[in-house]
Every structure is written in C-alpha cells, then in structure tokens.
Design a protein around this motif. Structure first.
Motif, PDB file in Angstrom:
ATOM      1  N   ALA A   1       0.833  -1.208   0.000  1.00 54.66           N
ATOM      2  CA  ALA A   1       0.000   0.000   0.000  1.00 54.66           C
ATOM      3  C   ALA A   1       0.864   1.253   0.000  1.00 54.66           C
ATOM      4  N   ALA A   2       1.923   1.255   0.802  1.00 54.05           N
ATOM      5  CA  ALA A   2       2.822   2.410   0.831  1.00 54.05           C
ATOM      6  C   ALA A   2       3.487   2.617  -0.527  1.00 54.05           C
ATOM      7  N   TYR A   3       3.835   1.533  -1.180  1.00 55.74           N
ATOM      8  CA  TYR A   3       4.465   1.579  -2.501  1.00 55.74           C
ATOM      9  C   TYR A   3       3.537   2.251  -3.512  1.00 55.74           C
ATOM     10  N   LEU A   4       2.257   1.875  -3.496  1.00 54.10           N
ATOM     11  CA  LEU A   4       1.296   2.482  -4.416  1.00 54.10           C
ATOM     12  C   LEU A   4       0.977   3.914  -4.031  1.00 54.10           C
ATOM     13  N   ASP A   5       0.830   4.166  -2.725  1.00 55.29           N
ATOM     14  CA  ASP A   5       0.486   5.515  -2.268  1.00 55.29           C
ATOM     15  C   ASP A   5       1.581   6.525  -2.588  1.00 55.29           C
ATOM     16  N   ASN A   6       2.810   6.054  -2.764  1.00 57.18           N
ATOM     17  CA  ASN A   6       3.942   6.937  -3.040  1.00 57.18           C
ATOM     18  C   ASN A   6       4.427   6.813  -4.485  1.00 57.18           C
ATOM     19  N   ASP A   7       3.481   6.536  -5.376  1.00 56.76           N
ATOM     20  CA  ASP A   7       3.751   6.551  -6.824  1.00 56.76           C
ATOM     21  C   ASP A   7       4.877   5.608  -7.224  1.00 56.76           C
ATOM     22  N   LEU A   8       4.903   4.421  -6.585  1.00 57.40           N
ATOM     23  CA  LEU A   8       5.874   3.369  -6.897  1.00 57.40           C
ATOM     24  C   LEU A   8       7.320   3.809  -6.622  1.00 57.40           C
TER      25      LEU A   8
ATOM     26  N   ARG B   1      12.082  -3.494  -0.416  1.00 58.72           N
ATOM     27  CA  ARG B   1      12.331  -4.284  -1.635  1.00 58.72           C
ATOM     28  C   ARG B   1      12.107  -5.772  -1.372  1.00 58.72           C
ATOM     29  N   TYR B   2      12.566  -6.241  -0.227  1.00 55.93           N
ATOM     30  CA  TYR B   2      12.391  -7.655   0.117  1.00 55.93           C
ATOM     31  C   TYR B   2      10.906  -7.994   0.218  1.00 55.93           C
ATOM     32  N   ARG B   3      10.143  -7.145   0.874  1.00 59.16           N
ATOM     33  CA  ARG B   3       8.716  -7.426   1.043  1.00 59.16           C
ATOM     34  C   ARG B   3       7.987  -7.430  -0.306  1.00 59.16           C
ATOM     35  N   LEU B   4       8.350  -6.514  -1.185  1.00 62.96           N
ATOM     36  CA  LEU B   4       7.715  -6.500  -2.505  1.00 62.96           C
ATOM     37  C   LEU B   4       8.061  -7.758  -3.292  1.00 62.96           C
TER      38      LEU B   4
ATOM     39  N   ARG C   1       8.779 -10.699  -1.974  1.00 59.99           N
ATOM     40  CA  ARG C   1       8.033 -11.797  -1.359  1.00 59.99           C
ATOM     41  C   ARG C   1       6.566 -11.759  -1.793  1.00 59.99           C
ATOM     42  N   TYR C   2       6.007 -10.560  -1.914  1.00 57.04           N
ATOM     43  CA  TYR C   2       4.638 -10.462  -2.393  1.00 57.04           C
ATOM     44  C   TYR C   2       4.536 -11.033  -3.805  1.00 57.04           C
ATOM     45  N   GLU C   3       5.484 -10.674  -4.655  1.00 61.24           N
ATOM     46  CA  GLU C   3       5.472 -11.196  -6.022  1.00 61.24           C
ATOM     47  C   GLU C   3       5.646 -12.705  -6.042  1.00 61.24           C
ATOM     48  N   ASP C   4       6.492 -13.228  -5.155  1.00 64.95           N
ATOM     49  CA  ASP C   4       6.683 -14.684  -5.101  1.00 64.95           C
ATOM     50  C   ASP C   4       5.394 -15.391  -4.696  1.00 64.95           C
ATOM     51  N   LEU C   5       4.692 -14.838  -3.734  1.00 63.66           N
ATOM     52  CA  LEU C   5       3.492 -15.497  -3.216  1.00 63.66           C
ATOM     53  C   LEU C   5       2.309 -15.412  -4.179  1.00 63.66           C
ATOM     54  N   THR C   6       2.223 -14.330  -4.943  1.00 67.92           N
ATOM     55  CA  THR C   6       1.060 -14.123  -5.816  1.00 67.92           C
ATOM     56  C   THR C   6       1.350 -14.409  -7.285  1.00 67.92           C
ATOM     57  N   GLY C   7       2.629 -14.425  -7.655  1.00 67.66           N
ATOM     58  CA  GLY C   7       2.990 -14.652  -9.049  1.00 67.66           C
ATOM     59  C   GLY C   7       2.745 -13.472  -9.953  1.00 67.66           C
ATOM     60  N   VAL C   8       2.665 -12.249  -9.396  1.00 69.11           N
ATOM     61  CA  VAL C   8       2.428 -11.064 -10.213  1.00 69.11           C
ATOM     62  C   VAL C   8       3.676 -10.196 -10.247  1.00 69.11           C
ATOM     63  N   ASP C   9       3.663  -9.237 -11.161  1.00 70.44           N
ATOM     64  CA  ASP C   9       4.766  -8.288 -11.318  1.00 70.44           C
ATOM     65  C   ASP C   9       4.261  -6.913 -10.896  1.00 70.44           C
ATOM     66  N   THR C  10       4.791  -6.389  -9.800  1.00 66.75           N
ATOM     67  CA  THR C  10       4.312  -5.099  -9.289  1.00 66.75           C
ATOM     68  C   THR C  10       4.747  -3.918 -10.143  1.00 66.75           C
TER      69      THR C  10
ATOM     70  N   ASN D   1       4.068  -4.065 -13.460  1.00 69.01           N
ATOM     71  CA  ASN D   1       3.130  -4.125 -14.578  1.00 69.01           C
ATOM     72  C   ASN D   1       1.953  -3.186 -14.329  1.00 69.01           C
ATOM     73  N   LEU D   2       1.611  -2.360 -15.340  1.00 69.97           N
ATOM     74  CA  LEU D   2       0.585  -1.342 -15.155  1.00 69.97           C
ATOM     75  C   LEU D   2      -0.767  -1.961 -14.808  1.00 69.97           C
ATOM     76  N   ASN D   3      -1.174  -3.006 -15.528  1.00 68.89           N
ATOM     77  CA  ASN D   3      -2.465  -3.628 -15.235  1.00 68.89           C
ATOM     78  C   ASN D   3      -2.500  -4.208 -13.833  1.00 68.89           C
ATOM     79  N   THR D   4      -1.378  -4.800 -13.423  1.00 70.26           N
ATOM     80  CA  THR D   4      -1.306  -5.365 -12.077  1.00 70.26           C
ATOM     81  C   THR D   4      -1.406  -4.277 -11.026  1.00 70.26           C
ATOM     82  N   VAL D   5      -0.759  -3.149 -11.265  1.00 65.78           N
ATOM     83  CA  VAL D   5      -0.814  -2.033 -10.316  1.00 65.78           C
ATOM     84  C   VAL D   5      -2.258  -1.567 -10.140  1.00 65.78           C
ATOM     85  N   VAL D   6      -2.997  -1.459 -11.240  1.00 66.09           N
ATOM     86  CA  VAL D   6      -4.395  -1.039 -11.157  1.00 66.09           C
ATOM     87  C   VAL D   6      -5.208  -2.052 -10.353  1.00 66.09           C
TER      88      VAL D   6
END
Length: 391
Positions: free
Chosen positions: A330-337, A354-357, A359-368, A370-375
């Motif tokens: 949430a902080a990553y998105l709130d601060n314009d990546l 960076r580590y937490r992001l 780990r999030y990508e590892d758990l969900t299989g998404v790329d933070t 990617n514009l569509n993923t961010v939306v």
C-alpha cells in the motif's frame, strides 16, 4: 522481520502542560475576537469585552474536554445557555451564535496543534482532541438552539424550518418551478454560476445529531446552504471549481456542477460517490474527480472477489507477515511506486521494502511493475480499506 508498533497516548503531564499553555495564550482571545468581528454577521453590535469573556469561557470548556476526555451533554452546558441568552438580547441571530462558537473552536484547535509538539504531545494525539472539540460544538449548538426556541423566537424558528425543508426538497426531490424560483430568490441560491449538491456524514459516529455537520458547512463554505437529513447534512455548494477542505473524520460527497433545476441529479451522483468512498476507505471531501476508478469498487463486488483470491488470499495466509507485506505494498502504491518514499512512509529500510515486494510477487505470481497489475492491486487494496473501516 520488522514489527509494527504504535505509540500510546502522551503522559498526563504533557496534556496538563498543553492545557495550561492554551489557557494562558492570549492570542487565542485576540484572534477569535478579530475573526468574529470580520466574518460573522451580527457581532458588530457586541462589545469587545463581551466577546473576550465568551472566548475565555470557550477556552475553559475546550481545555476541560481535552484534559478530562469527557464531552458534556447539552443539558450540562449552562455556559451555552448563558451565552445564547446574552446574544439573543444583543440581537445576534442563532446562526451567527453557532458560527461564532465554531470560529472559537477552530482557533483553539489551530493553537492546540501548534503548541502540542512543544509540550510533548504527539501529533496523532493532538489531532484526536479535534473529535472532542467538535462534539462539544454539537452539544453547544443543541443547547443554544433550545434557548432561542424557549425565548419565543417562534416566527424565526418556523422560517428556519421552512428554509431547511426547502433545501432538502430542492436537493433530494426537486421543486415545482414556482417554488424553486421562490426559494432561489429567498435563500440567495447563486444563479450566475453552477451549483453542486452534497451529502455529508461523520465516518465513525453515524446517528448523532447532524446540527454540527450543518454548521460546519455554513462556517466553512461562504454561500452554502445546508440542512439536516437523517444523521447526515445535505445541501447546495456554489461551484468554485474545487471541493472545500474537510476534516478526515467526515465524509463530504459532492455531485457535479448543475443549474438549480438539476440539483436532484447532482445529489444522486453525490450519494453514489458517498457509497463508493465508504467502500474504498476514502474520507474528507470526495467528488467524481477524486473518486476516479474507485467508483467501480462499490458496483462490482464480483470483480473484487476475483482479485482478492488472486492478490490477497495467498498473502493473508501468512498472518502477521502477510499484513506487513500488504502494508508495504500500500505504501508503494500511495507513493507513486517510489521505493525510497514508500520506505520512509512506513517507515522501514529501503532494502526491507524491496524484500517485502519481492516476497509479495513470489506469493502471488504477479509483477508489481506491470501497469495492469498495479491497477488491480490498487482496486483490491481500496476495497480492503473500505471493509476494514466498516468493521
């Protein structure tokens, strides 16, 4: 693993020192008297001594609420009855009395926020006092209103009731052309520019007397019309191109600019904006421009459920650690990546973020990235924020 902590309330000694400083601050009296005379109709016939006495009385009431953490009821506010009786004898209208008290509260709150750091009171705790002060304003308004009614201002009260009912009908249901023109003329609805309907509520105190909400709008927006409507306030704002400043504990939903005949259409949009803002955790002032894509969250629960399964469920399965990942996201998105700003906002080290992001990508299989993923992530986090608020 980083752990989240929150600060407890400041020590009683710090609050006592802040209360003493507020009571000794003569600038509050001088600023309040100046603003009253400059901005509130009807006070030009009130002596400076009288205004200073009432301001000191308001300081005493406010600091007592800050110190004790208890807001007196309207029944207990004998000061409100004394002041209302005095102002009635001086020819000051009820609306001006209520506006004057809110001016006094605003000056006190401004000085409170300025003085708090020098006395060891945290910013979050200082801001928490604002709820008590506005509740005090509500109690004062209730008692002052009763005084005016009991003093036999029957004609004025009847006219006020007609005015409030006209505002509600103009906004919610619409008037016949003749009645609309009468009210537009009688209540000074702007005809040289567009107007906007609004719906205002408290976020955490639904069901309370909406008188304070009405007075907040009238004191904050020149030319506004406001009326109670259930536990909310509704009304008309002159279109100045931007919504007014609103405390975060309130939610002001504003419809699009229209001519007076189309106010019900503007209000319908405002209610939808209000619903979507609640669903996505937004507060303060919200219109369609600020709401943007979030309007879809309230109307597309199936989409939200699909996104939750893909973007939240794999992370939430990890309990507290998953909550940390979502906080960082949430902080990553709130601060314009921006990694550095996001890390500072939490705060954690940039490498931790960076580590937490990752780990999030590892758990969900998404790329933070990617514009569509961010939306999609923004969508599901907004829905989660709205859900947490409603609990």
């Amino acid at each position: 693993m980083d752990q989240d902590t929150s600060e407890g309330p400041g020590p009683e000694g710090a609050i006592s020192a802040l209360v003493d400083a507020l009571r000794a601050d003569e600038s509050i009296v001088a600023d309040t008297v100046r603003i009253l005379l400059d901005t509130v109709p009807g006070y030009d016939g009130v002596s400076t001594d009288s205004l200073e006495r009432s301001t000191r009385r308001n300081i005493r009431l406010s600091t007592q609420v800050i110190r004790d953490g208890h807001v007196p009821t309207g029944e207990d506010l004998t000061e409100a009855e004394e002041l209302a009786t005095e102002r009635l004898a001086q020819g000051v209208s009820l609306g001006s009395v209520l506006s004057g008290f809110r001016v006094s509260m605003s000056v006190i709150l401004e000085r409170l926020l300025a003085l708090a750091p020098t006395h060891g009171v945290t910013a979050s705790e200082a801001l928490s006092f604002s709820t008590g002060l506005w509740a005090l304003a509500d109690a004062f308004s209730s008692r002052a209103l009763r005084v005016y009614q009991e003093q036999g201002i029957a004609a004025a009260a009847a006219d006020s009731a007609r005015r409030l009912q006209w505002i509600v009908d103009a906004v919610v249901r619409g008037h016949e052309p003749v009645e609309l023109r009468r009210g537009v003329t009688a209540y000074a609805v702007p005809t040289d520019r567009a107007v906007r309907a609004f719906h205002l509520t408290r976020l955490q105190q639904e069901g309370l007397d909406p008188t304070g909400l009405v007075q907040f709008v009238l004191a904050s927006v020149p030319g506004a019309l406001a009326a109670p409507y259930g536990s909310a306030a509704v009304g008309i704002l002159p279109d100045e191109g931007a919504v007014p400043q609103v405390p975060v504990e309130l939610l002001l939903a504003v419809g699009p600019a229209v001519v007076p005949e189309d106010l019900p259409r503007s209000y319908l949009t405002a209610t939808r904006v209000h619903e979507a803002a609640l669903a996505t955790g937004l507060g303060a002032a919200v219109d369609l421009e600020r709401l943007s894509w979030r309007s879809g969250v309230a109307t597309s629960p199936d989409t939200t459920r699909v996104l939750e399964q893909r973007l939240l469920a794999p992370v939430q399965a990890h309990g507290t650690f998953g909550d940390l990942l979502l906080e960082s996201l949430a902080a990553y998105l709130d601060n314009d990546l921006n990694i550095a700003r996001a890390a500072a906002a939490i705060p954690v080290h940039v490498n931790t973020l960076r580590y937490r992001l990752r780990r999030y990508e590892d758990l969900t299989g998404v790329d933070t990235q990617n514009l569509n993923t961010v939306v999609e992530i923004a969508w599901v986090l907004a829905a989660r924020k709205g859900m947490n608020r409603s609990r």
